[in-house]
Design an enzyme around this catalytic site. Structure first.
Site, PDB file in Angstrom:
ATOM      1  N   ASP A  93      -3.028   9.812   2.941  1.00 43.50           N
ATOM      2  CA  ASP A  93      -3.784   8.565   3.405  1.00 43.50           C
ATOM      3  C   ASP A  93      -3.588   7.553   2.163  1.00 43.50           C
ATOM      4  OD1 ASP A  93      -5.535   6.657   4.382  1.00 43.50           O
ATOM      5  OD2 ASP A  93      -7.360   7.557   4.187  1.00 43.50           O
ATOM      6  N   ASP A 276      -1.646   1.102   5.162  1.00 39.82           N
ATOM      7  CA  ASP A 276      -2.299   2.247   4.944  1.00 39.82           C
ATOM      8  C   ASP A 276      -1.685   3.267   6.260  1.00 39.82           C
ATOM      9  OD1 ASP A 276      -4.328   4.155   5.395  1.00 39.82           O
ATOM     10  OD2 ASP A 276      -5.872   2.875   6.337  1.00 39.82           O
TER      11      ASP A 276
END
EC number: 3.4.23.1
Length: 387
Positions: A93, A276
């Site tokens: 992440d 992201d």
């Protein structure tokens, strides 16, 4: 002779790239739907993708990483922690900075259905007295911090701090396809001042370049990869275009404009965006997203998704993101998601007030189209069309 030397150097450089294979699995949303739990879940859990970014109430002991926002994630990789190694499936992440996994101290139903770290079975584990709390939905994951060896793509990252969950309220996490999360953003947004995994790798000289790169496959269950310490040009076409970060914390850049058929549909005068890998969709301000949903004929269904007629994909135009003067078109086949339940929009609305104006999140919908390099040494992102 010179050619042989050059080939040897190329082979050496290639060998210094450490690759983690990512597997594409059913998302949490799909699992809940298949088990007849999705509608009830959506009634009791508010989906708020904005809550992941720039938390206003987070303390030095609290990270605001709402796990409900990972419900559409499909890409997961394997790491191990401890000596001998204990394996875990994690989300890589770039929108957060901490590493955490379930522990044997967690008796929640969610933990019982996942791999749990047992410190007593690791000869290299070092405990701390620090606690950690990660908020999500109607509760939070609470746990403790410890140090151990984390193995990622053959790299033995020693003395790595990570979170061991002790409580994971929320029965829906029982069905989640991942055990934990490995954050790849900057240390400045890390909970408890914990050193992120990649920073620890670089500080120990375990990677040859202070960067990592990501390729997400559109179709296959396999083929996606995170590469630490290098760039593999076979995953993209043309050359990389480099975009300077506008802020270091998240991987935040400036977007010049967002257009459809040559007309501006959002981001008038420029806007900010976070690249992201831990967000599946493409997020933006509610009003701007509502305008886009209208233009592509999307309407909300009982599963909380913005449904689109699958037959319309071939007729919808590209949506073009202009970044640092370069156009990055997204065809309808990229921003309309196809599954066994039908077709849905890859856009979602969220409002995050920032001092620099409106904020967008370029999640997997965007990254599947563009090979992405996260360059810590030069605080920039590299983008190129996937091969």
């Amino acid at each position: 002779m010179k050619w042989l030397l050059l080939l040897g150097l190329v082979a050496l450089a290639e060998g210094l790239i450490h690759k983690v294979a990512l597997v594409k699995k059913k998302s949490l949303r799909q699992s809940l739907w298949e088990n007849g739990l999705l509608e009830d879940f959506l009634k009791t859990h508010s989906l708020n993708p904005a809550s992941k970014y720039f938390p206003t109430e987070a303390t030095t002991l609290s990270a605001n990483q709402p796990l409900v926002n990972y419900m559409d994630m499909e890409y997961f990789g394997t790491i191990s922690i401890g000596t001998p190694p204990q394996e875990f499936t994690v989300i890589f992440d770039t929108g957060s900075s901490n590493l955490w996994v379930p522990s044997i101290y967690c008796s929640s139903p969610a933990c019982s259905n996942h791999n749990r770290f047992d410190p007593q079975k690791s000869s290299t584990f070092k405990p701390t007295s620090q606690t950690v709390s990660i908020a999500y939905g109607t509760g939070s994951m609470t746990g403790v911090l410890g140090y151990d060896t984390v193995q990622v793509a053959g790299i033995a990252d020693t003395n790595q701090i990570f979170g061991l969950s002790q409580s994971e309220p929320g029965s829906f996490l029982y069905y989640s396809p991942f055990d934990g999360i490995l954050g790849l953003a900057y240390p400045s947004i890390s909970s408890s001042g914990a050193t992120p995994v990649f920073d620890n790798m670089w500080n120990q000289g375990l990677v040859s370049q202070d960067l990592f790169s990501v390729y997400l496959s559109s179709n296959d269950q396999s083929g996606s990869v995170v590469m630490f310490g290098g760039i593999d040009s076979s995953y993209y076409t043309g050359s990389l275009n480099w975009v300077p970060l506008s802020s270091e914390g998240y991987w935040q850049i400036t977007v010049d404009s967002i257009t459809m058929n040559g007309q501006s549909i959002a981001c008038n005068g420029g806007c900010q965006a976070i690249v992201d890998t831990g967000t599946s969709l493409l997020s933006g301000p509610t009003n701007a997203i509502a305008n886009i949903q209208s233009k592509i004929g999307a309407s909300q269904n009982s599963q909380g998704q913005m449904a689109v007629s699958c037959s319309s994909i071939k007729n919808l135009p590209d949506i073009v993101f202009t970044i640092n003067g370069i156009q990055y078109p997204l065809p309808a086949s990229a921003y309309i998601l196809q599954s066994q339940e039908g077709c849905s929009s890859g856009f979602q609305g969220m409002d995050i007030p920032t001092s620099s104006g409106e904020l967008w999140i370029l999640g997997d919908v965007f990254i599947r189209q563009y090979f992405t390099v996260f360059d810590r040494a030069n605080n920039q992102v590299g983008l190129a069309p996937v091969a």
